[in-house]
Design a protein around this motif. Structure first.
Motif, short mmCIF file in Angstrom:
data_model
loop_
_atom_site.label_atom_id
_atom_site.label_comp_id
_atom_site.label_asym_id
_atom_site.label_seq_id
_atom_site.Cartn_x
_atom_site.Cartn_y
_atom_site.Cartn_z
N PHE A 99 0.85 -1.19 0.00
CA PHE A 99 0.00 0.00 0.00
C PHE A 99 0.89 1.24 0.00
N GLU A 100 0.47 2.24 -0.75
CA GLU A 100 1.27 3.45 -0.85
C GLU A 100 1.19 4.28 0.43
N LEU A 101 2.32 4.86 0.78
CA LEU A 101 2.39 5.83 1.86
C LEU A 101 2.72 7.19 1.26
N SER A 102 2.05 8.20 1.75
CA SER A 102 2.29 9.56 1.27
C SER A 102 2.85 10.42 2.39
N LYS A 103 3.87 11.21 2.05
CA LYS A 103 4.44 12.12 3.05
C LYS A 103 3.52 13.32 3.28
N ASN A 104 2.55 13.51 2.37
CA ASN A 104 1.59 14.60 2.50
C ASN A 104 0.24 14.02 2.92
N GLY A 105 -0.19 14.31 4.12
CA GLY A 105 -1.47 13.81 4.57
C GLY A 105 -1.34 12.59 5.47
N GLN A 106 -2.49 12.04 5.84
CA GLN A 106 -2.54 10.92 6.76
C GLN A 106 -2.67 9.61 5.98
N ASN A 107 -2.10 8.56 6.56
CA ASN A 107 -2.14 7.23 5.95
C ASN A 107 -2.85 6.29 6.92
N LYS A 108 -4.19 6.25 6.80
CA LYS A 108 -5.00 5.45 7.71
C LYS A 108 -5.32 4.10 7.09
N PHE A 109 -5.27 3.05 7.94
CA PHE A 109 -5.54 1.69 7.47
C PHE A 109 -6.42 0.96 8.49
N THR A 110 -7.24 0.04 7.97
CA THR A 110 -8.06 -0.85 8.80
C THR A 110 -7.72 -2.28 8.42
N ILE A 111 -7.37 -3.09 9.42
CA ILE A 111 -6.96 -4.48 9.18
C ILE A 111 -7.96 -5.41 9.87
N THR A 112 -8.53 -6.33 9.11
CA THR A 112 -9.48 -7.31 9.62
C THR A 112 -9.22 -8.65 8.93
N GLY A 113 -10.16 -9.60 9.12
CA GLY A 113 -10.11 -10.87 8.39
C GLY A 113 -9.78 -12.09 9.24
N GLU A 114 -9.22 -11.88 10.43
CA GLU A 114 -8.83 -13.00 11.30
C GLU A 114 -9.00 -12.59 12.75
N ASN A 115 -8.92 -13.58 13.65
CA ASN A 115 -8.67 -13.31 15.06
C ASN A 115 -7.15 -13.34 15.22
N PHE A 116 -6.55 -12.18 15.24
CA PHE A 116 -5.10 -12.06 15.16
C PHE A 116 -4.42 -12.25 16.52
N ASN A 117 -3.34 -13.02 16.52
CA ASN A 117 -2.40 -12.99 17.65
C ASN A 117 -1.57 -11.72 17.57
N SER A 118 -1.22 -11.33 16.35
CA SER A 118 -0.46 -10.11 16.14
C SER A 118 -0.61 -9.65 14.70
N VAL A 119 -0.35 -8.37 14.49
CA VAL A 119 -0.26 -7.79 13.15
C VAL A 119 1.02 -6.96 13.11
N SER A 120 1.81 -7.15 12.08
CA SER A 120 3.04 -6.38 11.93
C SER A 120 3.05 -5.68 10.58
N PHE A 121 3.91 -4.68 10.45
CA PHE A 121 4.08 -4.03 9.15
C PHE A 121 5.53 -3.58 8.99
N PHE A 122 5.95 -3.41 7.73
CA PHE A 122 7.24 -2.81 7.45
C PHE A 122 7.10 -1.89 6.25
N THR A 123 8.01 -0.92 6.17
CA THR A 123 7.96 0.08 5.10
C THR A 123 9.21 -0.01 4.24
N ASP A 124 9.04 0.37 2.97
CA ASP A 124 10.22 0.39 2.09
C ASP A 124 10.04 1.43 0.98
N VAL A 125 11.16 1.70 0.32
CA VAL A 125 11.19 2.54 -0.86
C VAL A 125 12.04 1.82 -1.89
N ASP A 126 11.45 1.55 -3.07
CA ASP A 126 12.17 0.83 -4.13
C ASP A 126 12.75 -0.48 -3.59
#
Length: 249
Positions: A174-201
């Motif tokens: 999913f794209e991240l923008s340096k201008n504005g807010q980057n809101k996300f909603t994560i569902t689909g499971e009963n999660f033990n945990s949710v993690s994320f990482f960011t990258d460029v190219d």
């Protein structure tokens, strides 16, 4: 139904036919099962079968679902707090903690590969060095799960974010923008945990300047596993037979 008593003897190789010593004999007492007890055993057996069906039935997994924005609203989620919590880890540390707005006893662990700080009424998360690229979110109490997560990533530059659910697997980018807010909603499971990482190219970059508006919903507490219920059923049946044998003796 009745199990009739019998006498058995170990005659030995040199004894005449029909001869036995008292110490060589064993006695099996008569055990009678009444119709009511038979029905009781049958009900326990049925419960065991139902539990077994849960154990061996295939588990259907929906997989992680990530939506941009505040999908479904925020009426079914709880804000993550920091200042209102008692005894939480605020940092600098690799794992810091917040608590839920409606239950300050439920803590949430936020773990990265670099030192974090958490602060504020509605919790705000920042890295000690100004930015981070990885975060894992889980309830502190083992066995507790959540079904919905919302968050707002403040990005220092344009890039991408990827989410992983346990269970649920990996999301698309999913794209991240340096201008504005980057809101996300994560569902689909009963999660033990949710993690994320960011990258460029495709290179890991510390894009997260801060994380805020963290909300969790669908909190589930552990319940006895079907296997435990099945073992309990077998134990009850065994106990009933043992008691009947003891009374008959």
């Amino acid at each position: 139904m009745a199990y009739h008593s019998s006498v058995g003897c170990d005659l030995g190789g040199d004894q005449p036919t029909g001869y036995a010593t008292p110490s060589a004999c064993f006695h099996t007492p008569e055990i009678t099962i009444t119709p009511g007890e038979r029905d009781e055993y049958y009900k326990i057996f049925q419960a065991f079968c139902v539990a077994g069906a849960f154990i061996f039935s295939p588990m259907v997994s929906a997989g992680i679902i990530v939506q941009e924005g505040v999908a479904g609203g925020s009426g079914d989620v709880d804000n993550l707090l920091s200042n209102a919590c008692s005894g939480n880890i605020t940092g600098p540390a690799l794992t810091v903690q917040g608590c839920l707005n409606n239950n300050h006893d439920i803590f949430v662990d936020l773990t990265s590969d670099e030192n974090l700080f958490i602060s504020g009424g509605q919790a705000s998360l920042v890295a000690e060095d100004g930015g981070f690229s990885f975060l894992d979110i889980a309830l502190s109490t083992e066995g507790y799960t959540f079904g919905k997560l919302q968050l707002n990533i403040d990005a220092s530059d344009d890039g991408f974010v990827y989410f992983t659910g346990d269970p649920g697997g990996d999301s698309d980018s999913f794209e991240l923008s340096k201008n504005g807010q980057n809101k996300f909603t994560i569902t689909g499971e009963n999660f033990n945990s949710v993690s994320f990482f960011t990258d460029v190219d495709s290179l890991s970059v510390d894009l997260v300047a801060d994380l805020k508006q963290i909300r969790l919903g669908g909190i589930e507490v552990p319940v006895p596993e079907p296997g435990s219920l099945a073992l309990l059923g077998l134990g009850l049946i065994g106990l009933r037979f043992a008691r009947r044998r003891s009374k008959a003796s």
